[in-house]
Design an enzyme around this catalytic site. Structure first.
Site, PDB file in Angstrom:
ATOM      1  N   LYS A 263      -9.843  32.749   0.722  1.00  0.00           N
ATOM      2  CA  LYS A 263     -10.493  32.812  -0.588  1.00  0.00           C
ATOM      3  C   LYS A 263      -9.494  33.257  -1.658  1.00  0.00           C
ATOM      4  O   LYS A 263      -9.845  33.492  -2.806  1.00  0.00           O
ATOM      5  CB  LYS A 263     -11.688  33.767  -0.537  1.00  0.00           C
TER       6      LYS A 263
ATOM      7  N   CYS B  95     -25.048  32.551   3.013  1.00  0.00           N
ATOM      8  CA  CYS B  95     -24.932  33.656   3.978  1.00  0.00           C
ATOM      9  C   CYS B  95     -25.393  34.969   3.358  1.00  0.00           C
ATOM     10  O   CYS B  95     -24.834  36.039   3.635  1.00  0.00           O
ATOM     11  CB  CYS B  95     -23.505  33.792   4.518  1.00  0.00           C
TER      12      CYS B  95
HETATM   13  C1  LIG Z   1     -18.799  38.513   0.078  1.00  0.00           C
HETATM   14  C2  LIG Z   1     -18.349  37.901   1.366  1.00  0.00           C
HETATM   15  N1  LIG Z   1     -18.194  38.674   2.441  1.00  0.00           N
HETATM   16  C3  LIG Z   1     -17.788  38.182   3.610  1.00  0.00           C
HETATM   17  C4  LIG Z   1     -17.515  36.844   3.761  1.00  0.00           C
HETATM   18  C5  LIG Z   1     -17.050  36.347   5.097  1.00  0.00           C
HETATM   19  O1  LIG Z   1     -15.748  35.888   4.998  1.00  0.00           O
HETATM   20  P1  LIG Z   1     -15.074  35.077   6.196  1.00  0.00           P
HETATM   21  O2  LIG Z   1     -16.019  33.965   6.531  1.00  0.00           O
HETATM   22  O3  LIG Z   1     -13.791  34.586   5.609  1.00  0.00           O
HETATM   23  O4  LIG Z   1     -14.882  36.023   7.317  1.00  0.00           O
HETATM   24  C6  LIG Z   1     -17.686  35.997   2.681  1.00  0.00           C
HETATM   25  C7  LIG Z   1     -17.472  34.545   2.822  1.00  0.00           C
HETATM   26  O5  LIG Z   1     -18.072  33.754   2.145  1.00  0.00           O
HETATM   27  C8  LIG Z   1     -18.104  36.535   1.440  1.00  0.00           C
HETATM   28  O6  LIG Z   1     -18.259  35.771   0.381  1.00  0.00           O
END
Ligand SMILES: Cc1ncc(COP(=O)(O)O)c(C=O)c1O
Length: 406
Positions: free
Chosen positions: A226, A364
């Site tokens: 990201k 999510c």
């Molecule tokens: C706020 C937040 N936390 C955690 C995550 C999880 O990240 P990852 O899928 O890269 O582990 C995301 C991914 O969209 C997110 O936006």
């Protein structure tokens, strides 16, 4: 300093393409950002010239791979102002970093009758690991509420914190709402009752300058993908004293100093938490992404993204039938919305045919959807390379979707 949008766009080769005969408008940056050429080159160069396993080789390639891998760790330590590289643990991403803390630190420090406090706007990855831990040990998961704007109700914080609170988990920038939370204040108040704080920086780290020492957070987690870096790599930044006292999360190679069948001596930090061959190319790509962000600088990033969000928000507010989900005073780069009469998934499909890539779904963050009583939202999320023309393309496509659905 300002961002020269043309030269920034030229750094990202993927942006220069058409989708269904339309110029691509990539507005799904909260899901993952695109990668600049320098990141792609860093990974390619590693595989072209230096590929070898790290830490255990005695040959030139292994030494170069180790230097590049550890160099990336140093860049990350400096970028987040960690006290030392010992506080920088590579993980697969934010999700794995949170699971590591929940298993390792939580397994030792959270007991029956204790409490873990999270917020109503957490990503599932900062809910489920704590829920699993609480279920396992008999602790209680508490949830700090949000208001209609999608802001934390900070007045409720003090009454929810107590001597029983062992950990507070809070997202710095919500992926579903765009809200930027007052994490420094939360950390201070949580520390006052003796609780540790984990800050989920998955969204924030590409948009906000983060100084983990100034924040005084106990755990900070984020994902490279990201932040213009590759997928499959992220970081846990944690205070050395905490990491020292935590048991390993996984066992295997590299995390040990000495093994016999009777007993294992664990390696020093941060290797104690990095079992097995790591994602070497990912770390190197992450380091290149950090260089890229640092070169542009957060002043320029912040100014540009603010301008773009204001431009998009004013169009959204004027758009008939559009309801914004997430109107916090402090927010960044995310426009979550529902359009009367059109399901977000249909919207996503129609927009795709117009070359506009957005996300539709629960992001999510199902509890956020439950709070706003919507099954899903459409989400446009912006980055430094997005233009006003792409925002216009979004709203033109939305108009078309509205016409199709009458
Ligand atoms: C706020 C937040 N936390 C955690 C995550 C999880 O990240 P990852 O899928 O890269 O582990 C995301 C991914 O969209 C997110 O936006």
């Amino acid at each position: 300093m300002t961002i020269d949008i043309h030269s920034v766009r030229a750094d990202f080769p993927i942006l220069d393409q058409q989708v269904y005969g339309r110029p691509l408008a990539y507005l799904d940056n909260a899901a993952t950002t695109q990668k600049p050429q320098c990141v792609i080159d860093a990974i390619t160069n590693y595989y072209t010239r230096d590929n070898a396993n790290v830490h255990r080789g005695v040959h030139a390639l292994s030494e170069r791979a180790t230097a590049a891998y550890e160099g990336a760790r140093k860049k990350i330590a400096d970028f987040f102002n960690a006290k030392s590289v010992r506080e920088v643990v590579f993980t697969r991403g934010t999700t794995e970093a949170i699971n590591l803390v929940a298993h390792s630190w939580g397994g030792v420090n959270v007991r029956h009758g204790d409490e873990v406090l999270i917020t109503h706007m957490e990503h599932h990855s900062n809910i489920v690991p704590w829920q699993m831990l609480c279920d396992h040990v008999g602790a209680t998961l508490k949830v700090l509420p949000i208001n209609e704007k999608g802001e934390l109700i900070m007045e409720a914080l003090d009454e929810m914190l107590s001597g029983r609170t062992k950990l507070v988990g809070v997202v710095q920038m919500s992926n579903a709402l765009g809200t930027i939370n007052p994490v420094a204040e939360i950390i201070e108040r949580a520390h006052a009752v003796g609780a540790k704080v984990l800050v989920d920086g998955a969204q924030a780290a590409a948009h906000i300058a983060v100084d983990v020492q100034a924040l005084d957070c106990d755990f900070y987690v984020t994902s490279a993908h990201k932040m213009y870096g590759p997928t499959g790599i992220g970081v846990l930044l944690a205070k050395e004293g905490l990491l020292d006292a935590m048991p390993p999360y996984q066992g295997g190679g590299d995390m040990i100093r000495m093994v016999t069948f009777e007993k294992t001596e664990f390696n020093d930090l941060p290797y104690k938490f990095e079992a097995g061959t790591p994602n070497i190319s990912g770390a190197i790509g992450f380091g290149a992404a950090i260089d890229y962000i640092s070169e542009i600088g957060f002043d320029a990033i912040h100014a540009r993204e603010k301008e773009l969000l204001a431009y998009a928000t004013s169009q959204a507010e004027a758009f008939k039938g559009l309801r914004l989900i997430g109107t916090a005073k402090e927010k960044a780069c995310v426009l979550s919305f529902v359009l009367e009469g059109v399901h977000p998934h249909d919207l996503g499909t129609i927009l795709d045919r117009e070359g506009v890539a957005i996300r539709a779904g629960h992001h999510c963050a199902m509890p956020v959807m439950q709070f706003f009583k919507v099954p899903a939202t459409a989400r446009a999320s912006f980055s430094i390379y997005n233009s006003e023309a792409e925002v216009d393309a979004l709203f033109t496509a939305l108009k078309k979707a509205q016409e199709i659905f009458g």
